[in-house]
Design a protein around this motif. Structure first.
Motif, PDB file in Angstrom:
ATOM      1  N   SER A 120      34.365  37.992  43.638  1.00 37.41           N
ATOM      2  CA  SER A 120      33.733  39.040  42.827  1.00 37.41           C
ATOM      3  C   SER A 120      34.710  39.570  41.780  1.00 37.41           C
ATOM      4  O   SER A 120      34.348  39.755  40.611  1.00 37.41           O
ATOM      5  CB  SER A 120      33.252  40.183  43.723  1.00 37.41           C
ATOM      6  N   GLY A 121      35.956  39.821  42.214  1.00 39.64           N
ATOM      7  CA  GLY A 121      36.954  40.291  41.257  1.00 39.64           C
ATOM      8  C   GLY A 121      37.192  39.285  40.139  1.00 39.64           C
ATOM      9  O   GLY A 121      37.285  39.660  38.963  1.00 39.64           O
ATOM     10  N   PHE A 122      37.270  37.995  40.511  1.00 43.46           N
ATOM     11  CA  PHE A 122      37.484  36.959  39.488  1.00 43.46           C
ATOM     12  C   PHE A 122      36.312  36.905  38.510  1.00 43.46           C
ATOM     13  O   PHE A 122      36.502  36.815  37.288  1.00 43.46           O
ATOM     14  CB  PHE A 122      37.676  35.597  40.155  1.00 43.46           C
ATOM     15  N   CYS A 123      35.088  36.962  39.072  1.00 51.72           N
ATOM     16  CA  CYS A 123      33.903  36.892  38.209  1.00 51.72           C
ATOM     17  C   CYS A 123      33.822  38.115  37.299  1.00 51.72           C
ATOM     18  O   CYS A 123      33.499  37.984  36.103  1.00 51.72           O
ATOM     19  CB  CYS A 123      32.639  36.774  39.066  1.00 51.72           C
ATOM     20  N   PHE A 124      34.083  39.294  37.857  1.00 56.44           N
ATOM     21  CA  PHE A 124      34.066  40.497  37.019  1.00 56.44           C
ATOM     22  C   PHE A 124      35.103  40.393  35.899  1.00 56.44           C
ATOM     23  O   PHE A 124      34.836  40.745  34.747  1.00 56.44           O
ATOM     24  CB  PHE A 124      34.332  41.736  37.871  1.00 56.44           C
ATOM     25  N   TRP A 125      36.282  39.917  36.267  1.00 56.08           N
ATOM     26  CA  TRP A 125      37.353  39.802  35.272  1.00 56.08           C
ATOM     27  C   TRP A 125      36.998  38.763  34.210  1.00 56.08           C
ATOM     28  O   TRP A 125      37.186  38.991  33.021  1.00 56.08           O
ATOM     29  CB  TRP A 125      38.658  39.429  35.956  1.00 56.08           C
ATOM     30  N   ARG A 126      36.450  37.628  34.689  1.00 57.09           N
ATOM     31  CA  ARG A 126      36.165  36.521  33.758  1.00 57.09           C
ATOM     32  C   ARG A 126      34.935  36.804  32.903  1.00 57.09           C
ATOM     33  O   ARG A 126      34.912  36.469  31.710  1.00 57.09           O
ATOM     34  CB  ARG A 126      35.946  35.225  34.567  1.00 57.09           C
ATOM     35  N   TRP A 127      33.921  37.425  33.498  1.00 53.03           N
ATOM     36  CA  TRP A 127      32.634  37.554  32.808  1.00 53.03           C
ATOM     37  C   TRP A 127      32.423  38.918  32.163  1.00 53.03           C
ATOM     38  O   TRP A 127      31.522  39.064  31.342  1.00 53.03           O
ATOM     39  CB  TRP A 127      31.490  37.281  33.781  1.00 53.03           C
ATOM     40  N   ILE A 128      33.195  39.930  32.582  1.00 50.94           N
ATOM     41  CA  ILE A 128      32.972  41.270  32.035  1.00 50.94           C
ATOM     42  C   ILE A 128      34.224  41.800  31.350  1.00 50.94           C
ATOM     43  O   ILE A 128      34.193  42.194  30.175  1.00 50.94           O
ATOM     44  CB  ILE A 128      32.523  42.242  33.154  1.00 50.94           C
ATOM     45  N   VAL A 129      35.352  41.828  32.102  1.00 47.48           N
ATOM     46  CA  VAL A 129      36.556  42.468  31.558  1.00 47.48           C
ATOM     47  C   VAL A 129      37.088  41.725  30.340  1.00 47.48           C
ATOM     48  O   VAL A 129      37.364  42.336  29.295  1.00 47.48           O
ATOM     49  CB  VAL A 129      37.632  42.571  32.665  1.00 47.48           C
ATOM     50  N   ILE A 130      37.237  40.402  30.468  1.00 49.82           N
ATOM     51  CA  ILE A 130      37.785  39.637  29.343  1.00 49.82           C
ATOM     52  C   ILE A 130      36.863  39.698  28.121  1.00 49.82           C
ATOM     53  O   ILE A 130      37.327  39.975  27.003  1.00 49.82           O
ATOM     54  CB  ILE A 130      38.061  38.184  29.777  1.00 49.82           C
ATOM     55  N   PHE A 146      36.239  50.431  41.591  1.00 54.86           N
ATOM     56  CA  PHE A 146      35.430  51.156  42.578  1.00 54.86           C
ATOM     57  C   PHE A 146      34.512  50.195  43.322  1.00 54.86           C
ATOM     58  O   PHE A 146      34.349  50.294  44.549  1.00 54.86           O
ATOM     59  CB  PHE A 146      34.612  52.234  41.873  1.00 54.86           C
ATOM     60  N   LEU A 147      33.888  49.253  42.602  1.00 53.93           N
ATOM     61  CA  LEU A 147      32.994  48.295  43.246  1.00 53.93           C
ATOM     62  C   LEU A 147      33.748  47.402  44.226  1.00 53.93           C
ATOM     63  O   LEU A 147      33.281  47.163  45.353  1.00 53.93           O
ATOM     64  CB  LEU A 147      32.297  47.449  42.179  1.00 53.93           C
ATOM     65  N   LEU A 148      34.923  46.909  43.829  1.00 53.90           N
ATOM     66  CA  LEU A 148      35.712  46.071  44.736  1.00 53.90           C
ATOM     67  C   LEU A 148      36.173  46.881  45.947  1.00 53.90           C
ATOM     68  O   LEU A 148      36.193  46.372  47.078  1.00 53.90           O
ATOM     69  CB  LEU A 148      36.912  45.486  43.994  1.00 53.90           C
ATOM     70  N   ALA A 149      36.556  48.143  45.724  1.00 57.44           N
ATOM     71  CA  ALA A 149      36.938  48.999  46.852  1.00 57.44           C
ATOM     72  C   ALA A 149      35.757  49.224  47.787  1.00 57.44           C
ATOM     73  O   ALA A 149      35.916  49.245  49.015  1.00 57.44           O
ATOM     74  CB  ALA A 149      37.474  50.339  46.336  1.00 57.44           C
ATOM     75  N   ALA A 150      34.544  49.374  47.207  1.00 55.41           N
ATOM     76  CA  ALA A 150      33.352  49.540  48.041  1.00 55.41           C
ATOM     77  C   ALA A 150      33.093  48.274  48.862  1.00 55.41           C
ATOM     78  O   ALA A 150      32.755  48.349  50.055  1.00 55.41           O
ATOM     79  CB  ALA A 150      32.145  49.875  47.172  1.00 55.41           C
ATOM     80  N   LEU A 151      33.243  47.096  48.225  1.00 51.50           N
ATOM     81  CA  LEU A 151      33.074  45.841  48.978  1.00 51.50           C
ATOM     82  C   LEU A 151      34.103  45.731  50.094  1.00 51.50           C
ATOM     83  O   LEU A 151      33.784  45.301  51.217  1.00 51.50           O
ATOM     84  CB  LEU A 151      33.205  44.650  48.025  1.00 51.50           C
ATOM     85  N   LEU A 191      37.325  49.057  33.923  1.00 52.89           N
ATOM     86  CA  LEU A 191      38.266  48.756  35.005  1.00 52.89           C
ATOM     87  C   LEU A 191      38.078  49.695  36.185  1.00 52.89           C
ATOM     88  O   LEU A 191      38.130  49.277  37.341  1.00 52.89           O
ATOM     89  CB  LEU A 191      39.699  48.850  34.463  1.00 52.89           C
ATOM     90  N   VAL A 192      37.845  50.974  35.890  1.00 52.00           N
ATOM     91  CA  VAL A 192      37.642  51.940  36.982  1.00 52.00           C
ATOM     92  C   VAL A 192      36.391  51.591  37.780  1.00 52.00           C
ATOM     93  O   VAL A 192      36.391  51.601  39.014  1.00 52.00           O
ATOM     94  CB  VAL A 192      37.560  53.368  36.411  1.00 52.00           C
ATOM     95  N   ARG A 193      35.324  51.246  37.088  1.00 52.94           N
ATOM     96  CA  ARG A 193      34.084  50.917  37.793  1.00 52.94           C
ATOM     97  C   ARG A 193      34.210  49.637  38.600  1.00 52.94           C
ATOM     98  O   ARG A 193      33.724  49.556  39.735  1.00 52.94           O
ATOM     99  CB  ARG A 193      32.938  50.800  36.780  1.00 52.94           C
ATOM    100  N   ILE A 194      34.847  48.639  38.021  1.00 56.93           N
ATOM    101  CA  ILE A 194      35.048  47.392  38.776  1.00 56.93           C
ATOM    102  C   ILE A 194      35.944  47.640  39.973  1.00 56.93           C
ATOM    103  O   ILE A 194      35.698  47.126  41.075  1.00 56.93           O
ATOM    104  CB  ILE A 194      35.627  46.307  37.846  1.00 56.93           C
TER     105      ILE A 194
END
Length: 526
Positions: A265-275, A15-20, A10-13
């Motif tokens: 990007s947030g949705f994809c990260f959540w759907r494909w990585i976090v979940i 950070f990535l969304l904040a960078a975007l 979650l922290v890395r995602i």
């Protein structure tokens, strides 16, 4: 936050969304800076252009005055001191109409008015310069502004040419004036974005209402240099408005694109990585493959990862079962086979001393030892075949207890007493009887080796809700709270009791002695 989702992910995602988001804001800021710079360049160019325009307007407004006074200052009809007034007035009237001027004066060298001409609708005006200033005037031409009755006039004057008949005679002046309040005569010369107005001196220097407004001002001064009015030219460059509209559309599109990109990007990260990561973490935490079912349905790489996680759980379960089985085998070997071999060794050692003096007793002891060793061999074979070491039924339990007592008795001569309730024994499960026998064997061996007891009693009897197995001696006693020599006997006893749902208790018997008590629940009511 879902505790099943790894915080590091979650922290890395995040950070990535904040960078975007930071990149998107930087792009918007960069576009805004480029727009501001471009608008600044346009405004600067327009400012320079409007400066040339207003200077051109001033020059264009002065041109008729300049031509008029230059031309009529040389007219003979005006330069002769005794020039005919009617003819001169006619000439001046024609010049005023031709050059679209408002007034003209012909003055003598001493400042007196020879005659004055005004256009239609313009009231008579005094000379634009007082007599003292006119007399002291040394230049050939003058140009200034005057304010009369709320109206601003541009004035230009020139000294009359010398008269041919009297060249040394003092020369007079001709002045002409043009109204500056009405600027309709130059409106046609202005671009569509420009607005020209004459303003009071107090309004000079005020900032425009918009940062994109181009404002140019010029001060109109009188003969003494005092401001009498100002001329202001305001303009809104059309390029600025067009660029602003285009840039606003561009910024909006970039902003919308950035928001969509970050959200997607947030949705994809959540759907494909976090979940999936949360599902795998939850499945590993509870050691249950059910949370992985959505990943199997998704297919692709996630299905492969889910299979790996499932395989790792199966491998872990197999390893745990192997370790449990190893611990069980180790415990059973210690409590069964090792104790039998130890007792057999003691019996053989005792039989050696009796061979000559009591050969029959020695032979009987050796027979029992051989039988015990044969039983140990069978136990070892059962271990090798992954079978239970002793499958006891209720009828064999008493005989096995008595056999254990007879086998261990040569370790040290004591009085062995057994009190087995066969009815209680019948209510125990085979596992309970097997573990009870191993507890009896281990406790008896410990008592005979360490307690110096004279009597050892083995009991199996009913207890409220279950049964109790007791191995009690009258020896020196034993304090279970004092650490021993590090052997695994006592740990094995506790483990056996827990495995069949029972409890093990070791207590001192007053005045001396030890009691090992194994409490077992009945598996079902009778």
């Amino acid at each position: 936050m879902n505790s099943s989702i790894p915080r590091q992910i979650l922290v890395r995602i995040g950070f990535l969304l904040a960078a975007l988001l930071a990149i998107n804001l930087s792009i918007l800021g960069g576009l805004a800076l480029v727009e501001r710079h471009a608008i600044g360049r346009i405004v600067a160019d327009e400012h320079e252009e409007h400066g040339r325009l207003i200077d051109g307007i001033l020059s264009m407004a002065d041109k008729p005055l300049h031509l008029f006074v230059e031309s009529y200052a040389r007219r003979t009809v005006l330069t002769r001191p005794d020039g005919r007034t009617a003819e001169a007035e006619s000439v001046l009237n024609a010049g005023l109409r031709t050059h679209e001027l408002d007034a003209a004066w012909v003055l003598e060298a001493d400042g007196s008015v020879r005659f004055q001409i005004t256009s239609s609708g313009t009231p008579p005006q005094p000379p634009p310069l007082p007599t003292p200033e006119l007399v002291r005037l040394q230049s050939r031409q003058v140009h200034f502004f005057v304010a009369r009755l709320g109206t601003t006039y541009e004035v230009r004057g020139a000294r009359l040419a010398a008269n041919g008949t009297a060249p040394q005679a003092p020369r007079g002046w001709i002045f002409a004036a043009k109204r500056w309040d009405g600027t309709g005569w130059i409106t046609a010369a202005l671009p569509g974005d420009a607005h020209l107005e004459v303003i009071p001196p107090a309004e000079m220097g005020r900032a425009p209402g918009s940062s994109t407004t181009v404002r140019i001002e010029r001060t109109l001064r009188d003969f003494a240099g005092v401001p009498v009015a100002g001329i202001r030219l305001d303009g809104e460059p059309p390029e600025v408005a067009l660029m602003g509209a285009a840039n606003r559309v561009g910024l909006m599109l970039v902003g919308v694109f950035g928001v969509i990109t970050i959200g997607l990007s947030g949705f994809c990260f959540w759907r494909w990585i976090v979940i999936p990561a949360g599902a795998m973490r939850r499945s590993l935490a509870i050691q249950d493959p059910r949370p992985l079912q959505p990943l199997f349905a998704a297919g692709g790489e996630m299905e492969i990862l889910a299979e790996l996680v499932q395989d790792s759980m199966a491998t872990r379960r197999q390893l745990e079962e192997t370790l449990k089985e190893r611990a069980r085998l180790s415990r059973d070997l210690h409590d069964g086979v090792i104790q039998t071999i130890y007792a057999a060794g003691m019996n053989i050692a005792g039989a050696r001393t009796l061979i000559e003096s009591h050969p029959a007793v020695a032979a009987a002891r050796l027979d029992r030892t051989c039988a015990a060793l044969n039983s140990a061999v069978l136990d070892v074979r059962s271990f090798i075949r992954d079978l239970e070491p002793e499958a006891l039924d209720a009828r064999m339990f008493r005989l096995n207890v008595e056999s254990v007592c007879a086998l261990l008795l040569p370790i040290r001569p004591v009085e062995m007493r057994t009190k087995i309730d066969d009815t209680v024994c019948a209510r125990l499960t085979p596992d309970q009887r097997r573990h009870a026998l191993q507890v009896i064997r281990e406790a008896l061996a410990n008592s005979l080796r360490h307690s110096s007891a004279a009597t050892v009693t083995v009991r199996l009897q009913a207890r409220a809700g279950g049964s109790v197995v007791e191995i009690e001696d009258d020896g020196t006693g034993f304090d279970p709270a004092v650490p021993g020599d590090g052997g695994g006997g006592l740990k094995n006893l506790v483990s056996r009791a827990a495995e069949v749902g029972g409890a093990l208790e070791i207590t001192r018997v007053r005045p001396h002695g030890t009691c090992v008590r194994l409490t077992l629940p009945f598996p079902f009511p009778r």
